[in-house]
Design a protein around this motif. Structure first.
Motif, short mmCIF file in Angstrom:
data_model
loop_
_atom_site.label_atom_id
_atom_site.label_comp_id
_atom_site.label_asym_id
_atom_site.label_seq_id
_atom_site.Cartn_x
_atom_site.Cartn_y
_atom_site.Cartn_z
N ASP A 25 0.82 -1.08 -0.06
CA ASP A 25 0.17 0.03 -0.01
C ASP A 25 0.92 1.26 0.06
O ASP A 25 0.42 2.34 -0.38
N ALA A 26 1.98 1.21 0.60
CA ALA A 26 3.02 2.38 0.55
C ALA A 26 3.85 2.18 -0.66
O ALA A 26 4.90 2.81 -0.66
N ALA A 27 3.39 1.72 -1.70
CA ALA A 27 4.11 1.71 -2.97
C ALA A 27 5.41 1.06 -2.87
O ALA A 27 6.56 1.54 -3.39
N TYR A 28 5.32 0.03 -2.01
CA TYR A 28 6.74 -0.75 -2.25
C TYR A 28 6.56 -2.24 -2.43
O TYR A 28 5.79 -2.79 -1.24
N LEU A 29 7.07 -2.95 -3.43
CA LEU A 29 6.78 -4.33 -3.40
C LEU A 29 7.73 -5.17 -2.76
O LEU A 29 8.96 -5.15 -3.39
N ALA A 30 7.45 -5.70 -1.63
CA ALA A 30 8.49 -6.46 -0.81
C ALA A 30 8.41 -7.82 -1.32
O ALA A 30 7.47 -8.49 -1.60
N ASP A 31 9.80 -8.50 -1.23
CA ASP A 31 9.41 -9.85 -1.63
C ASP A 31 9.45 -10.58 -0.30
O ASP A 31 9.42 -9.92 0.82
N ASP A 32 9.31 -11.93 -0.38
CA ASP A 32 9.04 -12.56 1.02
C ASP A 32 10.03 -12.44 2.03
O ASP A 32 9.62 -12.13 3.07
N SER A 33 11.28 -12.48 1.60
CA SER A 33 12.25 -11.96 2.90
C SER A 33 12.11 -10.84 3.25
O SER A 33 12.39 -10.62 4.69
N THR A 34 12.12 -9.73 2.47
CA THR A 34 12.05 -8.52 2.75
C THR A 34 10.79 -8.39 3.78
O THR A 34 11.03 -7.64 5.13
N ALA A 35 9.56 -8.89 3.50
CA ALA A 35 8.36 -8.84 4.39
C ALA A 35 8.82 -9.45 5.73
O ALA A 35 8.24 -8.99 6.80
N LEU A 36 9.29 -10.67 5.70
CA LEU A 36 9.48 -11.49 6.78
C LEU A 36 10.39 -10.72 7.75
O LEU A 36 9.90 -10.67 8.93
N ILE A 37 11.57 -10.24 7.32
CA ILE A 37 12.41 -9.35 8.24
C ILE A 37 11.96 -8.32 8.85
O ILE A 37 12.12 -7.68 10.04
N SER A 38 11.02 -7.47 7.88
CA SER A 38 10.46 -6.30 8.46
C SER A 38 9.58 -6.67 9.73
O SER A 38 9.53 -6.05 10.72
N TYR A 39 8.82 -7.71 9.40
CA TYR A 39 7.71 -8.38 10.43
C TYR A 39 8.60 -8.67 11.67
O TYR A 39 8.41 -8.10 12.78
N LEU A 40 9.91 -9.42 11.57
CA LEU A 40 10.49 -9.88 12.56
C LEU A 40 11.26 -8.77 13.33
O LEU A 40 11.35 -8.51 14.51
N ALA A 41 11.82 -7.58 12.33
CA ALA A 41 12.11 -6.36 13.18
C ALA A 41 11.23 -5.79 14.08
O ALA A 41 11.58 -5.34 15.07
N GLN A 42 10.01 -5.50 13.76
CA GLN A 42 8.81 -5.01 14.48
C GLN A 42 8.56 -5.88 15.79
O GLN A 42 8.29 -5.17 16.80
N ARG A 43 8.43 -7.01 15.40
CA ARG A 43 8.25 -7.83 16.61
C ARG A 43 9.18 -8.05 17.56
O ARG A 43 9.03 -8.11 18.75
N LEU A 44 10.23 -8.31 17.18
CA LEU A 44 11.63 -8.33 17.90
C LEU A 44 12.21 -6.97 18.51
O LEU A 44 13.04 -7.34 19.48
N GLY A 45 11.70 -6.06 17.82
CA GLY A 45 12.64 -4.78 18.19
C GLY A 45 13.95 -4.79 17.77
O GLY A 45 14.80 -4.15 18.76
N LYS A 46 14.34 -5.58 16.78
CA LYS A 46 15.80 -5.43 16.42
C LYS A 46 16.08 -4.57 15.24
O LYS A 46 15.20 -4.45 14.36
N PRO A 47 17.11 -3.92 15.09
CA PRO A 47 17.56 -3.34 13.90
C PRO A 47 17.86 -4.07 12.96
O PRO A 47 18.23 -5.24 12.70
N ILE A 48 17.26 -3.57 11.49
CA ILE A 48 17.67 -4.20 10.30
C ILE A 48 18.85 -3.74 9.65
O ILE A 48 19.14 -2.62 9.62
N LEU A 49 20.03 -4.62 9.35
CA LEU A 49 21.07 -4.12 8.47
C LEU A 49 20.48 -4.64 7.08
O LEU A 49 20.81 -5.66 6.83
N VAL A 50 20.60 -3.65 6.15
CA VAL A 50 20.30 -3.83 4.79
C VAL A 50 21.46 -3.56 3.83
O VAL A 50 22.18 -2.35 4.00
N GLU A 51 21.88 -4.58 3.43
CA GLU A 51 23.08 -4.41 2.31
C GLU A 51 22.81 -4.77 1.07
O GLU A 51 21.53 -5.58 0.61
N GLY A 52 23.25 -4.39 0.07
CA GLY A 52 23.10 -4.69 -1.32
C GLY A 52 23.83 -3.45 -2.35
O GLY A 52 24.09 -2.55 -1.76
N PRO A 53 23.61 -3.84 -3.48
CA PRO A 53 24.25 -2.98 -4.68
C PRO A 53 23.42 -1.59 -4.52
O PRO A 53 22.47 -1.60 -4.04
N ALA A 54 24.05 -0.52 -5.07
CA ALA A 54 23.40 0.82 -5.20
C ALA A 54 22.19 0.81 -5.86
O ALA A 54 22.07 0.11 -6.90
#
Lengths: 296, 476
Positions: free
Chosen positions: A21-50
């Motif tokens: 809805d916020a105009a971001y198409l998340a794949d499975d792992s992105t969605a899962l990790i965002s979910y975990l981050a909110q539930r566990l209250g942990k920071p997410i380290l996102v890496e990848g090409p520019a």
């Protein structure tokens, strides 16, 4: 922890939908990790090409959760005065002067406790994220650009969500921010930092997803043209370029093609719009040599 | 909250242990995170389960690759074992039954058709099932070659599955054309299935783990290695750039310019509200690199040239020299050419490496360097020597080297040979080390990074190298 105040998502699917809805198409792992981050209250380290949407993910999370986005852009030589807090010492000086002049007899010196209070504190992004009464999304962008010393300073913040100010004591987070750190992998981050984070590797999306993303951001584009565009971009990415085109550039290119009124990518349109996706002199030559003949 | 089924905890711990044995560093806190994550993720969903585990324990692309391999091996084994315990027939019995049924229905033609269908639908679990069937079907026809790639080829050819672009001319171009990605997905399943079988057959991970090994050893070749060198040098640059000012609180240690502060305090009625500081003089290192390109270091000289190349990208004030018997300056070559291969070629051919016998003559090199260049050396210059200190029996002229080192602020020596070989044969490393601020072995990018760390932190480890003077200077 103030987890009860916030409405936490129930499942990864819910997060994926909210991000959609916020105009971001998340794949499975992105969605899962965002979910975990909110539930566990942990920071997410996102890496990848520019340009694969690392920063965009933070923005989308902020939109999806309705939280304010606090952003700290990192650079070489960034220090805690610019990231955490700073004493507003001009104000402190004025305060001292004002108190001194009211006490004409000069008997009491100024109580030092009076000028080291929140009133005289200049909040910088990290402090702002911690002290904010509303929960926020904190984005620490391009953490790999800073020195290791700065990384070490972040550790207290990331594991306990608190900041220690020598004159005032600890300031803990009243709410739990969602923290994202992005890195272009230009240097290896310390183990200590990685250990405190959930790790998300974002890569170029596959063909279908990239078409979807392009159509989301440039809805006017024809499906066939979008497919063709992604194919060409894929070809370009396979070359050994200094700066391979990112998703942002695919989107820009799609918009350009719409403006140009192109309905196919032939040699002419490709040459004309090449500068949208290629940003390096030597890359331009390489693409002209390798890709143009294959367009047919 | 979904509780983990009994035995799962042990399985996960064993899995983490397996990862650790493959050099993935996992901390106890990370394992705790994994369990916390698995509490809120339904373990019944394989994708979520795997991703949740991955995000908490595998924290780099390389770790993730190892993770995937070990994950498949470990949990595949675990299920096999569990199946063996629970049913007398064993897991293979179950699978054989399954394919028995399928075998009757599916001939080779039908199998290919079914796979085509599954690929087109993108049905992962069907693909997995069919991949196993295909392997079994081909296994009956001929003995497995034991090499995953070869088996893959054979099965793929046998099934006649190829990307649409290629098969358009084929006789069997029936049905919908399949695109590359979809086929790649099936092939991944197929490859994984084959690997699994191989792993269980041999009871261990495939011995070749090219990724982790290739990364590390010299001689460096190819664009990827070059990138690693560039990365290390970029790091060095960054650390040198921020060196000298205490990173915690940049204002700390700056000196107040009293005169200008007083002057500006007039505006505020004599109260010094705005402090004026003396401008800080940024540290501009001047670097002189001397690089040995003789035959005795030929395997390492590619590496060294790429280090030089990377240094040139990062530092303005850098002069580079190559030497064999005599010295010649190549700063200009690096400034004119961007492309590494062109540089390497130019230096080795026309770069004018004055070379008569092809044997290094360190004594002569120092003498020439001293007369030609050392007048420019000053308190800001750093001299870095890349060489193996093998003099071929010629005089080392360490006294001349000492004079060079004396004029420069800091002198470092990077030796492409492991420290073990120093001073054996004609290596005269020990003659030079007393005059260096640091001497390091350097035959991996890791060593380079180590060197960067030491240089940038301003400390030279006394243990591994002989430090003549402690030029940490402004720090500590």
């Amino acid at each position: 922890m103030a987890a009860t105040l916030q409405n936490l998502p129930e499942s990864p699917a819910e997060v994926a939908e909210a991000l959609g809805d916020a105009a971001y198409l998340a794949d499975d792992s992105t969605a899962l990790i965002s979910y975990l981050a909110q539930r566990l209250g942990k920071p997410i380290l996102v890496e990848g090409p520019a340009g694969v949407g690392k920063t965009e993910l933070a923005k989308a999370l902020s939109r999806a959760t309705g939280r304010e986005l606090v952003r700290l852009q990192c650079y070489e030589g960034l220090d805690e005065a610019k990231a955490l807090y700073e004493w507003n010492y001009r104000k402190q000086l004025l305060q001292i002067q004002a108190t001194a002049s009211t006490k004409e007899d000069g008997s009491d010196p100024v109580n030092m406790g009076e000028i080291f209070t929140a009133e005289f504190l200049l909040e910088r992004p990290l402090m702002k994220a911690i002290a904010n009464p509303e929960p926020v999304v904190l984005l620490i962008d391009e953490i790999d650009k800073t020195d290791q010393e700065f990384e070490a300073m972040l550790l207290e913040l990331l594991s306990d969500f608190q900041i220690t100010i020598p004159e005032m004591g600890r300031i803990g987070a009243t709410t739990h921010p969602i923290v994202l750190l992005t890195s272009n992998n230009s240097r290896e981050l310390t183990e200590a930092l990685k250990r405190r984070c959930l790790y998300l590797w974002l890569d170029y999306p596959n063909r279908e997803r990239e078409i979807e993303i392009i159509r989301l951001h440039a809805p006017e584009i024809d499906v066939a043209l979008a497919g063709r565009l992604v194919d060409v971009i894929d070809m370009v990415r396979e070359l050994d370029l200094k700066k391979p085109p990112s998703i942002a550039e695919s989107i820009d290119w799609a918009r350009t093609l719409i403006l140009m009124g192109a309905d196919d990518i032939d040699e002419k349109t490709f040459r004309e719009s090449l500068s949208i996706i290629i940003k390096h002199r030597t890359d331009l030559d390489l693409v002209a040599e390798k890709i143009v003949p294959r367009l047919g | 909250m979904s509780d983990l089924p009994s035995g799962m905890t042990e399985q996960i711990l064993a899995f983490c242990e397996a990862l650790r044995s493959e050099e993935v560093a996992i901390g106890t806190s990370e394992i705790q995170d994994a369990f916390r994550a698995l509490e809120i993720v339904p373990w019944t969903s394989p994708v979520d389960f795997k991703e949740a585990l991955a995000t908490t324990v595998a924290k780099s692309p390389r770790d993730r690759e190892v993770f995937d391999l070990v994950f498949d091996r470990h949990f595949f084994r675990a299920t096999e074992e569990a199946a063996l315990e629970h049913s007398p027939e064993g897991a293979d019995g179950h699978r054989a039954k399954l394919s028995e049924g399928a075998r009757e229905e599916l001939g080779m033609e039908a199998l290919a058709e079914a796979i085509r269908q599954a690929i087109a639908d993108g049905d992962e679990s069907a693909m997995n099932e069919l991949a196993r069937l295909a392997i079994e079907a081909f296994g009956r026809q001929s003995e497995s070659s034991g090499v995953v790639g070869v088996d893959m080829q054979r099965i793929r050819r046998g099934l006649g599955i190829s990307p649409s672009s290629d098969s358009s001319g084929d006789a069997e171009g029936e049905g919908e054309p399949l695109d590359r990605d979809q086929i790649a997905r099936f092939e991944r399943q197929l490859r994984r299935e084959l690997q699994r079988q191989q792993i269980t057959r041999q009871g261990q991970l495939p011995p070749a783990r090219p990724l982790s090994d290739l990364n590390r050893s010299l001689p460096m070749r190819g664009a990827q290695d070059l990138a690693a060198v560039h990365k290390a040098v970029a790091q060095m640059k960054r650390r040198l750039a921020t060196l000298g000012h205490d990173p915690r609180g940049a204002k700390r240690g700056r000196t107040v310019d009293v005169r200008r502060t007083m002057r500006s305090s007039l505006e505020t009625g004599g109260v010094p509200l705005n402090l004026r500081y003396r401008p800080r003089r940024p540290r501009k290192p001047e670097i002189y690199v001397l690089c040995d390109v003789s035959t005795s270091v030929s395997s390492a000289s590619t590496f060294f040239l790429s280090v030089l190349h990377a240094l040139h990208d990062s530092f303005r004030k850098l002069r580079s020299f190559v030497f064999i018997e005599r010295i010649s300056e190549v700063t200009q070559v690096f400034e004119d050419e961007r492309d590494f291969t062109a540089i390497a070629e130019k230096i080795t051919s026309t770069g004018g490496v004055a070379d008569v016998s092809g044997y290094t003559d360190y004594g002569r090199v120092w003498n020439e360097f001293l007369t030609d260049v050392s007048a420019d050396l000053g308190p800001r210059s750093t001299v870095i020597v890349l060489g193996d200190a093998r003099t071929n029996g010629r005089p080392p002229a360490e006294d001349v080297f000492a004079r060079v080192a004396d004029r420069a602020n800091r002198t470092f020596w990077l030796n492409p040979e492991p420290e073990l070989y120093w001073n054996y044969g004609d290596s005269v490393m020990s003659a030079y080390t007393p005059f260096c601020d640091g001497a390091f072995e350097c035959w991996k990018t890791e060593h380079l990074e180590q060197f960067v760390d030491v240089v940038a932190s301003g400390k030279v480890e006394a243990g591994q190298s002989t430090a003549r003077k402690y030029t940490s200077g402004h720090r500590y």
